[in-house]
Design a protein around this motif. Structure first.
Motif, PDB file in Angstrom:
ATOM      1  N   MET A 182       0.831  -1.201   0.000  1.00 14.64           N
ATOM      2  CA  MET A 182       0.000   0.000   0.000  1.00 14.64           C
ATOM      3  C   MET A 182       0.868   1.255   0.000  1.00 14.64           C
ATOM      4  O   MET A 182       0.612   2.217  -0.744  1.00 14.64           O
ATOM      5  CB  MET A 182      -0.914  -0.003   1.225  1.00 14.64           C
ATOM      6  CG  MET A 182      -1.844   1.203   1.308  1.00 14.64           C
ATOM      7  SD  MET A 182      -2.746   1.354   2.882  1.00 14.64           S
ATOM      8  CE  MET A 182      -1.417   1.866   3.981  1.00 14.64           C
ATOM      9  N   ILE A 183       1.906   1.266   0.842  1.00 17.74           N
ATOM     10  CA  ILE A 183       2.746   2.461   0.972  1.00 17.74           C
ATOM     11  C   ILE A 183       3.619   2.659  -0.267  1.00 17.74           C
ATOM     12  O   ILE A 183       3.771   3.784  -0.763  1.00 17.74           O
ATOM     13  CB  ILE A 183       3.609   2.366   2.243  1.00 17.74           C
ATOM     14  CG1 ILE A 183       2.717   2.368   3.490  1.00 17.74           C
ATOM     15  CG2 ILE A 183       4.624   3.508   2.306  1.00 17.74           C
ATOM     16  CD1 ILE A 183       3.483   2.152   4.781  1.00 17.74           C
ATOM     17  N   ARG A 184       4.191   1.585  -0.791  1.00 18.84           N
ATOM     18  CA  ARG A 184       5.175   1.719  -1.879  1.00 18.84           C
ATOM     19  C   ARG A 184       4.548   1.737  -3.270  1.00 18.84           C
ATOM     20  O   ARG A 184       5.123   2.305  -4.194  1.00 18.84           O
ATOM     21  CB  ARG A 184       6.174   0.561  -1.804  1.00 18.84           C
ATOM     22  CG  ARG A 184       7.007   0.553  -0.534  1.00 18.84           C
ATOM     23  CD  ARG A 184       8.030  -0.564  -0.555  1.00 18.84           C
ATOM     24  NE  ARG A 184       8.832  -0.580   0.661  1.00 18.84           N
ATOM     25  CZ  ARG A 184       9.857  -1.406   0.865  1.00 18.84           C
ATOM     26  NH1 ARG A 184      10.184  -2.284  -0.080  1.00 18.84           N
ATOM     27  NH2 ARG A 184      10.534  -1.352   1.994  1.00 18.84           N
ATOM     28  N   ILE A 185       3.390   1.117  -3.420  1.00 15.58           N
ATOM     29  CA  ILE A 185       2.799   0.986  -4.761  1.00 15.58           C
ATOM     30  C   ILE A 185       1.516   1.811  -4.889  1.00 15.58           C
ATOM     31  O   ILE A 185       1.383   2.643  -5.786  1.00 15.58           O
ATOM     32  CB  ILE A 185       2.506  -0.492  -5.086  1.00 15.58           C
ATOM     33  CG1 ILE A 185       3.775  -1.336  -4.937  1.00 15.58           C
ATOM     34  CG2 ILE A 185       1.937  -0.609  -6.487  1.00 15.58           C
ATOM     35  CD1 ILE A 185       4.905  -0.935  -5.860  1.00 15.58           C
ATOM     36  N   VAL A 186       0.564   1.578  -3.992  1.00 18.91           N
ATOM     37  CA  VAL A 186      -0.762   2.173  -4.156  1.00 18.91           C
ATOM     38  C   VAL A 186      -0.744   3.673  -3.874  1.00 18.91           C
ATOM     39  O   VAL A 186      -1.268   4.470  -4.666  1.00 18.91           O
ATOM     40  CB  VAL A 186      -1.792   1.460  -3.251  1.00 18.91           C
ATOM     41  CG1 VAL A 186      -3.160   2.109  -3.389  1.00 18.91           C
ATOM     42  CG2 VAL A 186      -1.865  -0.020  -3.623  1.00 18.91           C
ATOM     43  N   LEU A 187      -0.144   4.065  -2.754  1.00 12.85           N
ATOM     44  CA  LEU A 187      -0.165   5.486  -2.396  1.00 12.85           C
ATOM     45  C   LEU A 187       0.511   6.386  -3.430  1.00 12.85           C
ATOM     46  O   LEU A 187      -0.028   7.442  -3.773  1.00 12.85           O
ATOM     47  CB  LEU A 187       0.473   5.689  -1.016  1.00 12.85           C
ATOM     48  CG  LEU A 187      -0.443   5.468   0.191  1.00 12.85           C
ATOM     49  CD1 LEU A 187       0.291   5.790   1.479  1.00 12.85           C
ATOM     50  CD2 LEU A 187      -1.703   6.314   0.075  1.00 12.85           C
ATOM     51  N   PRO A 188       1.700   6.026  -3.952  1.00 11.82           N
ATOM     52  CA  PRO A 188       2.278   6.883  -4.995  1.00 11.82           C
ATOM     53  C   PRO A 188       1.381   7.023  -6.221  1.00 11.82           C
ATOM     54  O   PRO A 188       1.356   8.086  -6.849  1.00 11.82           O
ATOM     55  CB  PRO A 188       3.602   6.171  -5.347  1.00 11.82           C
ATOM     56  CG  PRO A 188       3.961   5.422  -4.106  1.00 11.82           C
ATOM     57  CD  PRO A 188       2.653   4.973  -3.539  1.00 11.82           C
ATOM     58  N   MET A 189       0.643   5.966  -6.571  1.00 12.60           N
ATOM     59  CA  MET A 189      -0.252   6.048  -7.717  1.00 12.60           C
ATOM     60  C   MET A 189      -1.529   6.828  -7.390  1.00 12.60           C
ATOM     61  O   MET A 189      -2.201   7.328  -8.295  1.00 12.60           O
ATOM     62  CB  MET A 189      -0.619   4.636  -8.196  1.00 12.60           C
ATOM     63  CG  MET A 189       0.583   3.827  -8.683  1.00 12.60           C
ATOM     64  SD  MET A 189       0.127   2.156  -9.183  1.00 12.60           S
ATOM     65  CE  MET A 189      -0.877   2.521 -10.618  1.00 12.60           C
ATOM     66  N   ALA A 190      -1.825   6.932  -6.107  1.00  7.29           N
ATOM     67  CA  ALA A 190      -3.048   7.630  -5.687  1.00  7.29           C
ATOM     68  C   ALA A 190      -2.777   9.054  -5.226  1.00  7.29           C
ATOM     69  O   ALA A 190      -3.658   9.686  -4.637  1.00  7.29           O
ATOM     70  CB  ALA A 190      -3.734   6.846  -4.567  1.00  7.29           C
ATOM     71  N   ILE A 191      -1.589   9.572  -5.496  1.00  7.75           N
ATOM     72  CA  ILE A 191      -1.216  10.916  -5.040  1.00  7.75           C
ATOM     73  C   ILE A 191      -2.229  11.980  -5.485  1.00  7.75           C
ATOM     74  O   ILE A 191      -2.605  12.850  -4.687  1.00  7.75           O
ATOM     75  CB  ILE A 191       0.203  11.269  -5.516  1.00  7.75           C
ATOM     76  CG1 ILE A 191       1.232  10.530  -4.661  1.00  7.75           C
ATOM     77  CG2 ILE A 191       0.461  12.762  -5.441  1.00  7.75           C
ATOM     78  CD1 ILE A 191       1.221  10.937  -3.207  1.00  7.75           C
ATOM     79  N   PRO A 192      -2.706  11.981  -6.748  1.00  8.31           N
ATOM     80  CA  PRO A 192      -3.691  13.019  -7.120  1.00  8.31           C
ATOM     81  C   PRO A 192      -4.943  12.992  -6.250  1.00  8.31           C
ATOM     82  O   PRO A 192      -5.432  14.046  -5.827  1.00  8.31           O
ATOM     83  CB  PRO A 192      -4.016  12.679  -8.586  1.00  8.31           C
ATOM     84  CG  PRO A 192      -2.799  11.975  -9.089  1.00  8.31           C
ATOM     85  CD  PRO A 192      -2.307  11.178  -7.918  1.00  8.31           C
ATOM     86  N   GLY A 193      -5.471  11.804  -5.983  1.00 14.27           N
ATOM     87  CA  GLY A 193      -6.653  11.704  -5.133  1.00 14.27           C
ATOM     88  C   GLY A 193      -6.368  12.115  -3.697  1.00 14.27           C
ATOM     89  O   GLY A 193      -7.204  12.752  -3.044  1.00 14.27           O
ATOM     90  N   VAL A 194      -5.194  11.761  -3.189  1.00 12.64           N
ATOM     91  CA  VAL A 194      -4.826  12.129  -1.821  1.00 12.64           C
ATOM     92  C   VAL A 194      -4.681  13.639  -1.699  1.00 12.64           C
ATOM     93  O   VAL A 194      -5.162  14.258  -0.734  1.00 12.64           O
ATOM     94  CB  VAL A 194      -3.512  11.419  -1.423  1.00 12.64           C
ATOM     95  CG1 VAL A 194      -3.002  11.942  -0.082  1.00 12.64           C
ATOM     96  CG2 VAL A 194      -3.724   9.906  -1.347  1.00 12.64           C
ATOM     97  N   ILE A 195      -4.023  14.259  -2.691  1.00 15.35           N
ATOM     98  CA  ILE A 195      -3.840  15.713  -2.651  1.00 15.35           C
ATOM     99  C   ILE A 195      -5.186  16.428  -2.731  1.00 15.35           C
ATOM    100  O   ILE A 195      -5.448  17.390  -2.001  1.00 15.35           O
ATOM    101  CB  ILE A 195      -2.913  16.163  -3.794  1.00 15.35           C
ATOM    102  CG1 ILE A 195      -1.490  15.652  -3.547  1.00 15.35           C
ATOM    103  CG2 ILE A 195      -2.910  17.684  -3.931  1.00 15.35           C
ATOM    104  CD1 ILE A 195      -0.524  15.981  -4.655  1.00 15.35           C
ATOM    105  N   PHE A 196      -6.062  15.947  -3.614  1.00 16.99           N
ATOM    106  CA  PHE A 196      -7.376  16.582  -3.728  1.00 16.99           C
ATOM    107  C   PHE A 196      -8.150  16.468  -2.421  1.00 16.99           C
ATOM    108  O   PHE A 196      -8.743  17.451  -1.951  1.00 16.99           O
ATOM    109  CB  PHE A 196      -8.168  15.932  -4.861  1.00 16.99           C
ATOM    110  CG  PHE A 196      -9.611  16.345  -4.894  1.00 16.99           C
ATOM    111  CD1 PHE A 196      -9.987  17.573  -5.411  1.00 16.99           C
ATOM    112  CD2 PHE A 196     -10.601  15.509  -4.394  1.00 16.99           C
ATOM    113  CE1 PHE A 196     -11.310  17.965  -5.439  1.00 16.99           C
ATOM    114  CE2 PHE A 196     -11.933  15.888  -4.418  1.00 16.99           C
ATOM    115  CZ  PHE A 196     -12.279  17.129  -4.944  1.00 16.99           C
TER     116      PHE A 196
END
Length: 241
Positions: A182-196
């Motif tokens: 989750m930390i190494r793969i999913v979160l970096p790919m979900a950065i736009p959603g996290v920032i929004f």
């Protein structure tokens, strides 16, 4: 073609920009006008005859504007951080893990977000009082996540579901744990959603009015959303400048 672009695109766009920015222009020129010019019916409304910094001097010398700004930033940043921390974990669990009641829990999260904040501030006031946080900015830090975490969770569920499972499954085959994937793969790919979600949470906290008005009465503990209508308006006196 040039005339079509001029009358069909550029002129309407220019009119919209002027309409959208005019309130900001009015606010700017009003802040540099002295009170006699500001209240005079004969003065030019769209320009400044005698620019002055008196309004800014009064604002910083006679009010706690810096403290209000700091309170708003502190509360908004901390509540957004707390909400994103729990929202990411809850959103990932509901999007990826299969357990009994996951779908119902996700729906309950969305319904919780839809509940108006005006319906729950009275019981939350009781909670704040029992915790001994009345008239403190920590009362806002405790209560704001009640409507921010459901929002962040619901937004991130949809974003995590849009990320292919194959990516993190490959990472887990290579030795990553579920949390590591989750930390190494999913979160970096979900950065736009996290920032929004983080930006939206910060903005909601900054603009929130009902809780801040209900739980805080001390002038030095107020946030900007409450301080402007309560401290800059005294009886019938409006400090327009």
């Amino acid at each position: 073609r040039p005339l079509t672009r001029l009358f069909g695109v550029y002129l309407p766009l220019a009119a919209f920009v002027v309409f959208a920015l005019f309130p900001f222009y009015w606010m700017l020129i009003s802040s540099f006008k002295a009170n006699p010019e500001l209240y005079s019916l004969k003065a030019n409304r769209l320009w400044i005859a005698n620019p002055t910094l008196d309004q800014f001097r009064d604002l910083f010398a006679k009010t706690a504007i810096i403290q209000w700004l700091w309170n708003s930033f502190f509360v908004s940043f901390l509540t957004a951080f707390i909400s994103m921390t729990f929202g990411i974990m809850a959103g990932y669990a509901l999007a990826r893990l299969k357990f009994p009641g996951a779908q119902a829990f996700g729906l309950a999260t969305f319904i919780t977000y839809l509940v108006p904040t005006t319906l729950i501030f009275i019981p939350l006031a009781r909670v704040v009082q029992s915790l001994g946080l009345s008239d403190s900015i920590w009362a806002l830090v405790v209560t704001y996540p009640t409507f921010l975490i459901p929002f962040c969770t619901w937004m991130l569920i949809a974003y995590f579901k849009s990320i292919p499972k194959d990516m993190e499954e490959c990472a887990m085959i290579d030795g990553c744990s579920r949390i590591g994937a989750m930390i190494r793969i999913v979160l970096p790919m979900a950065i736009p959603g996290v920032i929004f979600s983080a930006m939206f949470s910060f903005t909601l906290s900054w603009n929130e009015f009902v809780y801040a008005l209900t739980f805080i009465s001390n002038t030095t503990h107020k946030t900007m959303s409450v301080a402007v209508p309560t401290e800059l308006i005294r009886g019938d006196a409006y400090f327009w400048g």
